[in-house]
Motif scaffolding. Structure first.
Motif, PDB file in Angstrom:
ATOM      1  N   MET A  94     -68.595   8.901   8.601  1.00 27.61           N
ATOM      2  CA  MET A  94     -67.620   9.037   9.684  1.00 27.61           C
ATOM      3  C   MET A  94     -68.164   8.477  10.995  1.00 27.61           C
ATOM      4  N   THR A  95     -69.411   8.575  11.131  1.00 30.85           N
ATOM      5  CA  THR A  95     -69.988   8.092  12.404  1.00 30.85           C
ATOM      6  C   THR A  95     -69.762   6.591  12.545  1.00 30.85           C
ATOM      7  N   LYS A  96     -69.777   5.899  11.441  1.00 30.70           N
ATOM      8  CA  LYS A  96     -69.600   4.449  11.497  1.00 30.70           C
ATOM      9  C   LYS A  96     -68.248   4.085  12.079  1.00 30.70           C
ATOM     10  N   LYS A  97     -67.236   4.829  11.687  1.00 31.76           N
ATOM     11  CA  LYS A  97     -65.884   4.582  12.184  1.00 31.76           C
ATOM     12  C   LYS A  97     -65.860   4.766  13.701  1.00 31.76           C
ATOM     13  N   GLY A  98     -66.504   5.847  14.110  1.00 31.78           N
ATOM     14  CA  GLY A  98     -66.577   6.127  15.553  1.00 31.78           C
ATOM     15  C   GLY A  98     -67.262   4.996  16.314  1.00 31.78           C
ATOM     16  N   ASP A  99     -68.317   4.445  15.681  1.00 29.18           N
ATOM     17  CA  ASP A  99     -69.054   3.378  16.342  1.00 29.18           C
ATOM     18  C   ASP A  99     -68.194   2.139  16.511  1.00 29.18           C
ATOM     19  N   ARG A 100     -67.245   1.963  15.611  1.00 31.53           N
ATOM     20  CA  ARG A 100     -66.430   0.750  15.625  1.00 31.53           C
ATOM     21  C   ARG A 100     -65.365   0.783  16.706  1.00 31.53           C
ATOM     22  N   LYS A 101     -64.991   1.981  17.172  1.00 29.55           N
ATOM     23  CA  LYS A 101     -63.863   2.117  18.097  1.00 29.55           C
ATOM     24  C   LYS A 101     -64.017   1.291  19.370  1.00 29.55           C
ATOM     25  N   PRO A 102     -65.154   1.391  20.074  1.00 24.94           N
ATOM     26  CA  PRO A 102     -65.284   0.595  21.310  1.00 24.94           C
ATOM     27  C   PRO A 102     -65.167  -0.901  21.022  1.00 24.94           C
ATOM     28  N   LEU A 103     -65.715  -1.296  19.901  1.00 21.73           N
ATOM     29  CA  LEU A 103     -65.650  -2.709  19.529  1.00 21.73           C
ATOM     30  C   LEU A 103     -64.194  -3.137  19.389  1.00 21.73           C
ATOM     31  N   PHE A 104     -63.433  -2.265  18.772  1.00 21.91           N
ATOM     32  CA  PHE A 104     -62.006  -2.539  18.561  1.00 21.91           C
ATOM     33  C   PHE A 104     -61.304  -2.762  19.905  1.00 21.91           C
ATOM     34  N   PHE A 105     -61.579  -1.877  20.851  1.00 20.76           N
ATOM     35  CA  PHE A 105     -60.937  -1.986  22.172  1.00 20.76           C
ATOM     36  C   PHE A 105     -61.364  -3.268  22.875  1.00 20.76           C
ATOM     37  N   ILE A 106     -62.630  -3.541  22.726  1.00 24.15           N
ATOM     38  CA  ILE A 106     -63.141  -4.763  23.377  1.00 24.15           C
ATOM     39  C   ILE A 106     -62.413  -5.978  22.833  1.00 24.15           C
ATOM     40  N   VAL A 107     -62.255  -5.984  21.517  1.00 28.18           N
ATOM     41  CA  VAL A 107     -61.579  -7.129  20.887  1.00 28.18           C
ATOM     42  C   VAL A 107     -60.150  -7.237  21.410  1.00 28.18           C
ATOM     43  N   ILE A 108     -59.440  -6.102  21.483  1.00 30.82           N
ATOM     44  CA  ILE A 108     -58.054  -6.080  21.969  1.00 30.82           C
ATOM     45  C   ILE A 108     -57.996  -6.596  23.410  1.00 30.82           C
ATOM     46  N   LEU A 109     -58.889  -6.051  24.226  1.00 32.94           N
ATOM     47  CA  LEU A 109     -58.913  -6.436  25.639  1.00 32.94           C
ATOM     48  C   LEU A 109     -59.170  -7.928  25.797  1.00 32.94           C
ATOM     49  N   LEU A 110     -60.128  -8.387  24.994  1.00 35.20           N
ATOM     50  CA  LEU A 110     -60.456  -9.816  25.046  1.00 35.20           C
ATOM     51  C   LEU A 110     -59.240 -10.656  24.701  1.00 35.20           C
ATOM     52  N   GLY A 111     -58.511 -10.218  23.654  1.00 34.22           N
ATOM     53  CA  GLY A 111     -57.299 -10.938  23.214  1.00 34.22           C
ATOM     54  C   GLY A 111     -56.264 -10.983  24.323  1.00 34.22           C
ATOM     55  N   VAL A 112     -56.027  -9.820  24.925  1.00 27.57           N
ATOM     56  CA  VAL A 112     -55.019  -9.722  25.985  1.00 27.57           C
ATOM     57  C   VAL A 112     -55.417 -10.596  27.174  1.00 27.57           C
ATOM     58  N   PHE A 113     -56.720 -10.495  27.494  1.00 33.10           N
ATOM     59  CA  PHE A 113     -57.224 -11.284  28.619  1.00 33.10           C
ATOM     60  C   PHE A 113     -57.015 -12.782  28.374  1.00 33.10           C
ATOM     61  N   LEU A 114     -57.331 -13.173  27.138  1.00 37.99           N
ATOM     62  CA  LEU A 114     -57.188 -14.582  26.764  1.00 37.99           C
ATOM     63  C   LEU A 114     -55.737 -15.028  26.900  1.00 37.99           C
ATOM     64  N   LEU A 115     -54.831 -14.194  26.391  1.00 37.67           N
ATOM     65  CA  LEU A 115     -53.405 -14.546  26.405  1.00 37.67           C
ATOM     66  C   LEU A 115     -52.888 -14.611  27.835  1.00 37.67           C
ATOM     67  N   SER A 116     -53.284 -13.620  28.661  1.00 40.19           N
ATOM     68  CA  SER A 116     -52.810 -13.618  30.052  1.00 40.19           C
ATOM     69  C   SER A 116     -53.355 -14.828  30.797  1.00 40.19           C
ATOM     70  N   LEU A 117     -54.575 -15.214  30.415  1.00 41.10           N
ATOM     71  CA  LEU A 117     -55.159 -16.411  31.020  1.00 41.10           C
ATOM     72  C   LEU A 117     -54.285 -17.620  30.698  1.00 41.10           C
ATOM     73  N   ILE A 118     -53.892 -17.702  29.428  1.00 38.09           N
ATOM     74  CA  ILE A 118     -53.056 -18.844  29.004  1.00 38.09           C
ATOM     75  C   ILE A 118     -51.745 -18.832  29.780  1.00 38.09           C
ATOM     76  N   SER A 119     -51.088 -17.642  29.872  1.00 33.54           N
ATOM     77  CA  SER A 119     -49.777 -17.579  30.538  1.00 33.54           C
ATOM     78  C   SER A 119     -49.926 -17.871  32.039  1.00 33.54           C
ATOM     79  N   SER A 120     -51.031 -17.390  32.627  1.00 37.36           N
ATOM     80  CA  SER A 120     -51.216 -17.657  34.061  1.00 37.36           C
ATOM     81  C   SER A 120     -51.418 -19.143  34.307  1.00 37.36           C
TER      82      SER A 120
END
Lengths: 156, 700
Positions: free
Chosen positions: B1-27
């Protein structure tokens, strides 16, 4: 209504009186509670500022001379955020009064030491010193440099 | 279970990076759009300008119309607008504003011509302006207005088109943004899906891992037990090892001890002695002191060892060691060099007198009787002493010189000590040279035999002759036998020299016998060393056979020392020799031991009285008495006597008076070379012959 009528009346009287007179009113500034009528002599009594610069409308470097707008506003204690200027040709432009305090904006009555006439975009020409301030060098400020100015209204 | 927990921040980072990338493109897209709009601003500005211009033209049209209908009453308004118009036309000529558009919109030359014409028509003479002229101006202004309006309308249309395009562009941007949003959504969904799958895999993995860990733990528990057993075994082995290590340590200490200490006496051995001595030398150098080195050799140890056996000898050595230690200071070092040799280091010595005291005490102590396993033994010691720094700088030299000094002490007589002197070194040097010469002498035939007659006291006839060895060195000339015989004995060369002398003498004697009727017997000296080193009986037999000499023609002269030692081997040899019929005589009688018992024990036939008794016979009454006694004793034992070194008539007479049998010496003849001796024999033969003739004549 009465006051407005009186106002118009007084304008009429003054203007009619001033025709071919040295005391001809060049600029009328109104606010909520004041009407300021300024003749050429009135304007010349202020400290004169000269701006030397190149413009779209004049040939080569040109010197514009006249009083600072903020001096006029300060002297008559005219306060307000907007300065709505009108020209002979009914052109109107709204200028934030802040401009006059940020920059040395003048009402030029002389160009190259010659009195301005209607034909040379006079008798009064509001002039920004964009030669000194780079950030003024844009369309917004060009449109605010109203020529053949005759009237202004200060409003919030 | 700890492994899943460890993955969570990574998941958010990936999402944020994606959003940032897309907003960069639209801007970026929006920025592009804005840039397009700013381009259009120029056109808007121009259109505004044209509108103003058109407005001004309309106003002036209005003013001229008023003038036209109301004649000259409305000129003022027209003037105002005309001035305004002029200012605008002037502005156009300055050309600061968008030249390309101005050129398109205005025919500047005709515009100026028109304006000039109006100026001409209306302002030269206002009063005389005709109505037709005003109309013409009106028409002209109307036309100008019309033209500007037409141009502006065209531009308005353009503007509308631009607006349409803008709309389309905005729409496409919107569309694009929607697509981007959709893509973002899809991307997120994909990520969520992959994360979910990953999670599932992880949880599966975890389950299998837990199972595996379970089974492994069981296995580990098993192996742990076996490991514990192994550890116990190792403990045992380790203990054994430790014990054996300790033993090894003890043994190595023992070995160390053996390396430095003498096993028997527990004194220092040679190694330790050398070490201590060099230490003492260093200290002495620093402090300017002397160091004394004592070299001790026990006299008569060999006798004790041979007589009482080795165990007694060993306990004697132990006792000697104990006595030495008792005498010595703690800073001194006593060591046993081997056999019966000891060495002692006495450091911090100021005067040699101090050492003398110590040495005397050692001698006294060792001279006291030893009580060993019920036996009482007497020994003594000979001590050689050297000093650092006067006698040498290094251990080896000092030890060698101490040995030399000891040897000298032994020569002086036992129970004695001797400080090393430089003369000893010289003697040693000479001795070495002598030794070398001696070795070569036989080869080089440097030895000769001289013969000295032994004469009958009464008849004055040569009864026998003593063979005396002579060595003529090629460089040094004659070397006295006393100087080299003892050396030859020491180095064992006496065997060869003795053999040569015996055989040569025998041959000579055989020659005499063949030449003379009454040839003398030959007496040859035998060293006691010869008896020790070889079987002399065999040698004699060989010599007799080789020379063809009869046994009764040979006399062997031996010294008292040989008999005193009471050696069975020697006795055996002597008996054999006597059995052959060879006479034995004791040489130098009276100088050695006073015990006379051996005279009875050994098969002796003659005594030779030592020359030291004869030499000052006339002056010394006691010598006379001794000679008398010896002769009397010999007579009583049935032994014949020979006096050695007789040089005067008086001596001869005295000896004759007391019945000495024979005499030998310069009085009769000195030792002669074989040729001279032959000549002597020849002379005697003639004398004898003459005597015989006289005797015969007298008879007749």
């Amino acid at each position: 209504m009465k006051s407005i009528f009186l106002l118009f009346l007084s304008i009429f009287l003054l203007t009619s009186n001033a025709i071919a007179n040295e005391k001809e009113v060049l600029l009328t500034i109104t606010s909520k509670d004041k009407i300021i009528l300024l003749t050429r002599k009135d304007l010349e009594r202020f400290n004169q500022t000269t701006i030397k610069q190149v413009t779209f409308w004049t040939k080569g470097e040109t010197s514009f001379t006249g009083p600072l707008l903020r001096d006029i506003l300060d002297k008559y204690e005219l306060k307000g955020k907007k300065f709505v200027a009108s020209a002979y040709n009914d052109y109107k432009v709204t200028i934030p009064t802040k401009d006059f305090y940020d920059y040395d904006v003048i009402i030029a009555s002389h160009v190259n030491n010659k009195e301005l006439t209607v034909r040379s975009k006079g008798p009064l020409w509001l002039m920004y010193p964009w030669g000194e301030n780079g950030e003024l060098d844009q369309k917004t400020y060009y449109s605010r440099a109203i020529w053949q100015m005759t009237k202004a209204n200060i409003d919030d | 279970m700890t492994k899943k927990g460890d993955r969570k921040p990574l998941f958010f980072i990936v999402i944020l990076l994606g959003v940032f990338l897309l907003s960069l493109i639209s801007s970026v897209m929006i920025f592009k759009q804005a840039a397009y709009q700013s381009k259009k601003e120029t056109t808007y500005h121009m259109l505004f300008y044209m509108t103003q211009y058109e407005y001004e033209l309309r106003q002036i049209n209005l003013a001229i119309t008023e003038v036209y209908y109301q004649k000259n009453e409305k000129w003022k308004n027209f003037d105002k607008w005309f001035n305004i118009l002029w200012s605008r036309v002037d502005g156009l000529f300055i050309g600061g504003l968008h030249k390309e558009i101005v050129d398109k919109a205005f025919d500047l030359s005709s515009l100026k011509a028109n304006m000039n014409k109006i100026d001409q028509d209306l302002y030269v003479n206002r009063k005389s302006v005709k109505k037709e002229t005003i109309f013409e101006v009106k028409e002209l202004l109307n036309k100008m207005t019309h033209d500007v309006h037409a141009f502006r309308l065209g531009k308005e249309f353009d503007k509308r088109l631009i607006w349409k395009n803008e709309k389309a562009f905005t729409f496409s941007s919107f569309k694009n943004s929607i697509i981007i949003n959709m893509m973002t959504l899809l991307f997120c969904l994909f990520i969520i899906y992959s994360l979910y799958r990953n999670n599932k895999n992880l949880s599966n993995l975890q389950i299998t891992l837990e199972r595996r860990v379970d089974s492994r733990t069981k296995k580990l528990l098993k192996s742990n037990k076996s490991l514990q057993k192994e550890i116990e075994e190792r403990y045992l082995i380790e203990n054994k090892l430790r014990k054996s290590y300790e033993e090894a340590k003890k043994i190595s200490a023992l070995v160390q001890n053996q390396a430095n200490y003498d096993f028997l006496t527990q004194l220092a051995n040679r190694n330790l002695l050398l070490e201590r001595f060099s230490q003492a030398l260093i200290r002495a150098k620093r402090e300017g002191n002397k160091v004394a080195l004592l070299f001790i050799d026990l006299d008569r140890f060999k006798y004790v060892n041979d007589t009482f056996g080795h165990s007694v000898g060993d306990s004697l050595l132990k006792e000697v060691a104990a006595r030495l230690l008792y005498i010595l200071r703690e800073s001194d070092t006593a060591s046993r060099l081997g056999g019966d040799e000891f060495a002692i280091i006495l450091p911090d010595v100021n005067k040699s007198k101090e050492i003398e005291i110590v040495v005397q005490r050692i001698l006294e102590s060792l001279a006291k009787p030893f009580n060993l396993e019920g036996h009482e033994a007497f020994i003594s010691a000979s001590i050689g002493v050297t000093f650092f720094p006067q006698d040498g700088q290094d251990t080896e030299t000092l030890l060698r010189k101490a040995d030399t000094a000891m040897y000298k002490a032994k020569q002086k007589g036992r129970n004695n000590f001797q400080f090393f002197t430089n003369i000893m070194d010289l003697e040693i040097q000479q001795r070495r040279e002598l030794e070398e010469g001696l070795h070569k002498a036989l080869e080089k035939e440097e030895f000769h035999i001289h013969y000295q007659a032994i004469v009958d006291m009464n008849t004055n006839e040569i009864t026998s002759v003593e063979a005396l060895i002579r060595w003529k060195d090629s460089v040094k000339g004659y070397i006295p036998p006393d100087d080299f015989i003892s050396l030859a004995e020491e180095i064992g060369l006496i065997v060869e020299i003795g053999e040569w002398a015996l055989k040569t003498a025998c041959k000579e004697a055989a020659l005499w016998e063949s030449l003379f009727l009454d040839a003398p017997k030959v007496a040859v000296n035998m060293s006691s060393r010869q008896f020790q080193l070889v079987d002399t009986s065999v040698l004699i037999k060989e010599a007799l056979e080789e020379s063809d000499l009869k046994a009764d023609r040979l006399i062997l002269e031996i010294t008292e020392g040989l008999l005193v030692n009471d050696d069975k081997k020697t006795l055996k040899q002597l008996n054999k020799i006597r059995m052959m019929g060879i006479d034995l005589s004791i040489d130098d009688f009276g100088t050695g031991y006073s015990s006379l018992s051996y005279l009875k024990k050994f098969p002796i036939s003659k005594l030779k009285i030592d020359r030291s008794f004869i030499y000052d016979l006339e002056q010394k009454e006691e010598n006379k008495a001794l000679i008398k006694a010896i002769i009397a004793m010999a007579n009583s034992l049935n032994l014949k006597t020979v006096a050695e070194g007789v040089e005067t008539q008086e001596q001869r007479d005295f000896l004759q008076k007391y019945n000495c049998t024979y005499y030998q010496g310069y009085y009769y003849s000195k030792p002669l070379s074989k040729n001279d001796f032959m000549a002597l024999l020849e002379k005697n033969k003639k004398k004898c012959f003459m005597k015989a003739i006289v005797f015969t004549v007298l008879l007749y």
